[in-house]
Design an enzyme around this catalytic site. Structure first.
Site, PDB file in Angstrom:
ATOM      1  N   PRO A   1      96.085  13.528  -9.183  1.00 12.02           N
ATOM      2  CG  PRO A   1      98.283  14.138  -9.358  1.00 12.02           C
ATOM      3  CD  PRO A   1      97.068  14.429  -8.597  1.00 12.02           C
ATOM      4  CD  GLU A   2      93.311   7.740  -7.089  1.00  7.79           C
ATOM      5  OE1 GLU A   2      93.537   6.562  -6.783  1.00  7.79           O
ATOM      6  OE2 GLU A   2      92.169   8.209  -7.147  1.00  7.79           O
TER       7      GLU A   2
ATOM      8  CG  HIS B   1      97.162  28.557 -10.590  1.00  3.92           C
ATOM      9  ND1 HIS B   1      97.205  29.178  -9.355  1.00  3.92           N
ATOM     10  CD2 HIS B   1      95.919  28.777 -11.059  1.00  3.92           C
ATOM     11  CE1 HIS B   1      96.037  29.729  -9.095  1.00  3.92           C
ATOM     12  NE2 HIS B   1      95.236  29.503 -10.120  1.00  3.92           N
TER      13      HIS B   1
ATOM     14  NE  ARG C   1      92.702  21.980  -3.382  1.00  3.59           N
ATOM     15  CZ  ARG C   1      91.938  21.024  -2.859  1.00  3.59           C
ATOM     16  NH1 ARG C   1      91.481  20.050  -3.633  1.00  3.59           N
ATOM     17  NH2 ARG C   1      91.638  21.030  -1.598  1.00  3.59           N
TER      18      ARG C   1
ATOM     19  NE  ARG D   1      96.595  -0.381  10.393  1.00  7.28           N
ATOM     20  CZ  ARG D   1      97.416   0.447   9.748  1.00  7.28           C
ATOM     21  NH1 ARG D   1      98.571   0.020   9.297  1.00  7.28           N
ATOM     22  NH2 ARG D   1      97.060   1.685   9.549  1.00  7.28           N
TER      23      ARG D   1
END
Length: 271
Positions: free
Chosen positions: A2-3, A91, A110, A152
DNA sequence: ACTTCGACCTGTTGGC
DNA sequence: TGCCAACAGGTCGAAG
């Protein structure tokens, strides 16, 4: 997985089933996530009413009078609303049961995700305190990005994926936003003009907002809290399209690795 | 203060 | 078909 758009899709999906509901029980099958689930969770949240379901970056915040449950989905996490008689799979690490016949189930193969029980103000938690602005807020614009970029040398793609710069921009949407803005992903952040940052900020807002509208991006297994996919995949212009023709100029899209992440771009349209 | 990289996990995919 | 390496939507923390 997910973003920001996928987390926001999850938030909107679970909120009606969670807000103003009383937690009757919590089942913990696996405490070892990115950080261990603290002992205080069951005692703190059981029998409490969840008043709010908020999001800060990719963190979901479920708030009760006694504290806040901070949830991050990591790479492979998901939250589903399921019936209490749905058997738990391998899971399915946490169930939060409510009055009635529904429960909120946290699944994460995960185990890069986390559930943190926080009794202080959640925004003061060390993981949230230093986060950059919300990309869809007025505080995030080209001027802000440009100011933060000064001095940067890191690639622009790594720069916008840094949650201390701006939250919620992951690998898919970083690739997409840079394509939309016509900026090469490896360009040093500190060597991009203000006008181009103005455009980039607009592109980040647009790509995230449009992805939220269609329920996020399903690559393989992202689904909302009801098990339905998101439809932004068909709008992707570069991510997952290496070797295919650029939709703007027709040349073959290139793939490289930047900061260990797959990066797809058009060498002609992005400079 | 900034950049790079290893680490945390399991499942899937693609090449041989 | 089987095996193994590489890779996957994230991001922290150590080392330079």
């Amino acid at each position: 997985m997910p973003e920001l758009p996928e987390v926001e899709t999850t938030r909107r999906g679970i909120a009606p089933h969670v807000r103003n509901k009383r937690v009757t029980a919590i089942v913990l099958r696996q405490r070892q996530l990115r950080w261990p689930i603290s002992d205080g969770l069951e005692a703190g949240l059981t029998n409490q009413i969840i008043h709010r379901v908020d999001r800060r970056g990719k963190y979901l915040l479920l708030s009760a009078d006694t504290g806040t449950l901070i949830i991050h989905l990591g790479m492979s996490g998901s939250l589903r609303i399921v019936n209490t008689d749905q058997l738990a799979g391998k899971h399915d690490h946490v169930d939060i049961e409510f009055d009635g016949s529904k429960l909120l189930r946290f699944t994460d193969p995960r185990r890069f995700g986390c559930l943190l029980w926080q009794t202080e103000s959640p925004l003061s938690h060390p993981l949230l305190r230093e986060l950059g602005p919300e990309p869809l807020s007025a505080a995030f614009d080209g001027l802000y990005l440009h100011r933060r970029s000064l001095g940067r040398s890191a690639p622009i793609k790594a720069f916008i994926m840094d949650s201390h710069v701006v939250v919620g921009v992951g690998n898919i949407y970083a690739n997409e936003a840079l394509f939309m803005a016509g900026i090469a992903p490896h360009r040093a952040a500190g060597r991009i003009a203000l006008a181009r940052y103005v455009r980039l900020a607009e592109c980040i807002k647009e790509v995230l907002a449009r992805a939220i509208e269609v329920g996020g991006t399903t690559l393989r297994d992202f689904t909302n809290s009801q098990g339905e996919p998101g439809y932004f995949k068909q709008s992707l212009r570069v991510y997952g399209r290496a070797g295919e023709p650029c939709k703007q100029c027709g040349e073959s899209l290139r793939e490289t690795r930047l900061g260990q992440r797959s990066t797809v771009y058009c060498r002609y349209c992005q400079r």
